[in-house]
Design a protein around this motif. Sequence first.
Motif, PDB file in Angstrom:
ATOM      1  N   LYS A  22      18.760  -2.290  -5.742  1.00 10.13           N
ATOM      2  CA  LYS A  22      18.551  -1.401  -6.903  1.00 10.13           C
ATOM      3  C   LYS A  22      19.683  -0.372  -7.007  1.00 10.13           C
ATOM      4  O   LYS A  22      20.246  -0.167  -8.079  1.00 10.13           O
ATOM      5  N   SER A  41      15.955  12.176  -7.758  1.00  7.34           N
ATOM      6  CA  SER A  41      14.627  12.418  -7.205  1.00  7.34           C
ATOM      7  C   SER A  41      14.645  13.486  -6.123  1.00  7.34           C
ATOM      8  O   SER A  41      15.682  13.756  -5.512  1.00  7.34           O
ATOM      9  N   ARG A  45      12.609  12.644   2.822  1.00  9.28           N
ATOM     10  CA  ARG A  45      13.392  11.832   3.772  1.00  9.28           C
ATOM     11  C   ARG A  45      14.661  12.594   4.170  1.00  9.28           C
ATOM     12  O   ARG A  45      15.229  13.320   3.361  1.00  9.28           O
ATOM     13  N   ARG A  48      20.783  10.160   4.594  1.00 11.50           N
ATOM     14  CA  ARG A  48      21.543   9.158   5.342  1.00 11.50           C
ATOM     15  C   ARG A  48      22.998   9.609   5.344  1.00 11.50           C
ATOM     16  O   ARG A  48      23.403  10.402   4.494  1.00 11.50           O
ATOM     17  N   TYR A  57      19.909  12.745  -3.796  1.00  6.90           N
ATOM     18  CA  TYR A  57      18.526  13.240  -3.863  1.00  6.90           C
ATOM     19  C   TYR A  57      18.575  14.759  -3.791  1.00  6.90           C
ATOM     20  O   TYR A  57      19.594  15.346  -3.382  1.00  6.90           O
ATOM     21  N   GLU A  76       5.992  12.245 -11.482  1.00  2.55           N
ATOM     22  CA  GLU A  76       5.238  11.309 -10.636  1.00  2.55           C
ATOM     23  C   GLU A  76       5.701  11.562  -9.230  1.00  2.55           C
ATOM     24  O   GLU A  76       6.787  12.087  -9.017  1.00  2.55           O
ATOM     25  N   TYR A  85       8.463  11.008  -2.193  1.00  2.00           N
ATOM     26  CA  TYR A  85       9.523  10.910  -3.196  1.00  2.00           C
ATOM     27  C   TYR A  85       8.918  11.289  -4.539  1.00  2.00           C
ATOM     28  O   TYR A  85       7.781  10.894  -4.834  1.00  2.00           O
ATOM     29  N   GLY A  86       9.661  12.017  -5.389  1.00  2.00           N
ATOM     30  CA  GLY A  86       9.134  12.350  -6.703  1.00  2.00           C
ATOM     31  C   GLY A  86      10.223  12.636  -7.708  1.00  2.00           C
ATOM     32  O   GLY A  86      11.354  12.982  -7.356  1.00  2.00           O
ATOM     33  N   THR A  87       9.855  12.486  -8.981  1.00  2.00           N
ATOM     34  CA  THR A  87      10.805  12.675 -10.087  1.00  2.00           C
ATOM     35  C   THR A  87      10.626  14.057 -10.704  1.00  2.00           C
ATOM     36  O   THR A  87       9.551  14.342 -11.251  1.00  2.00           O
ATOM     37  N   GLU A 105      14.892   5.226 -10.976  1.00  2.00           N
ATOM     38  CA  GLU A 105      14.922   4.146  -9.973  1.00  2.00           C
ATOM     39  C   GLU A 105      13.931   4.575  -8.912  1.00  2.00           C
ATOM     40  O   GLU A 105      14.239   5.431  -8.082  1.00  2.00           O
ATOM     41  N   ILE A 106      12.700   4.043  -8.988  1.00  2.00           N
ATOM     42  CA  ILE A 106      11.616   4.535  -8.125  1.00  2.00           C
ATOM     43  C   ILE A 106      10.758   3.370  -7.624  1.00  2.00           C
ATOM     44  O   ILE A 106      10.924   2.239  -8.069  1.00  2.00           O
ATOM     45  N   GLU A 107       9.820   3.676  -6.704  1.00  2.00           N
ATOM     46  CA  GLU A 107       9.004   2.598  -6.137  1.00  2.00           C
ATOM     47  C   GLU A 107       7.746   2.344  -6.996  1.00  2.00           C
ATOM     48  O   GLU A 107       7.513   2.994  -8.008  1.00  2.00           O
ATOM     49  N   ARG A 152       9.426  -0.872   5.705  1.00  2.00           N
ATOM     50  CA  ARG A 152       9.915  -1.237   4.379  1.00  2.00           C
ATOM     51  C   ARG A 152       9.649  -2.717   4.073  1.00  2.00           C
ATOM     52  O   ARG A 152       9.291  -3.062   2.952  1.00  2.00           O
TER      53      ARG A 152
END
Length: 189
Positions: A22, A41, A45, A48, A57, A76, A85-87, A105-107, A152
């Motif tokens: 993605k 978002s 987390r 990285r 992020y 959300e 995670y949130g927008t 781009e979200i789950e 994951r």
Amino acid sequence: MAEEPSSSGRLFLITGPSGVGKGTLVTALLERHPEIWLSISATTRSPRSGEVEGTSYFFLNRADFDAKVSQGGLLEWAEFAGNCYGTPREPVEAQLQAGRPVLLEIELEGARQVRRSFPSGFQIFIKPPSFEELERRIRGRGTDSEEAIVRRLERARVELQAESEFDAVIVNGDLTVALQQLEQLMGLG
Ligand code: ADP
Ligand code: 5GP
């Protein structure tokens, strides 16, 4: 939940299992179509290596994330593989009002929430050519611990069963082909 805005801006959403590509697809899409506004978002987390605050992020601790949730500041949010995670709501609404195409781009759980608040949004599911290839990619990326990879991949098995909920499905086999399909679905020609 947000009111659906009356602006001409359109909300596009991409989801799919972790490691499917993605982020790679979105980066390529934005290089070719800088008019698209990508939502950044918030997450609990840890960054990285190479990730940048405010670009990759907004990295928050759990207390700050929870405060955003209780203030209604997220459109959300969901927990994924042990992190939240949130927008952020306000920038998405502002960009839609301004008539800009907006991309999330979200789950999966977040996608379901957005489907309720923005039923006219267009939601695309990205899937791998096979589960084995998904595992190869997530391991090949080299960014996650073994524990995170296992979580994951477990979640991926659930997410892959949800493809029929989506407006369109793209198999990310050949990246160039998948990018072309994405552009076509988004009316970018
Ligand atoms: P996601 O954002 O869905 O978690 P990434 O974009 O980080 O996934 O991609 C996971 C890994 O798969 C990366 O190493 C990326 O380079 C690789 N990848 C992405 N798309 C393809 C593709 N079409 N073919 C082969 N490898 C790919
Ligand atoms: P990663 O940790 O690999 O960056 O992201 C893990 C998962 O969280 C991915 O499936 C990604 O799409 C999803 N994600 C990223 N931002 C958000 C968000 O704002 N809301 C939700 N619900 N999921 C998100």
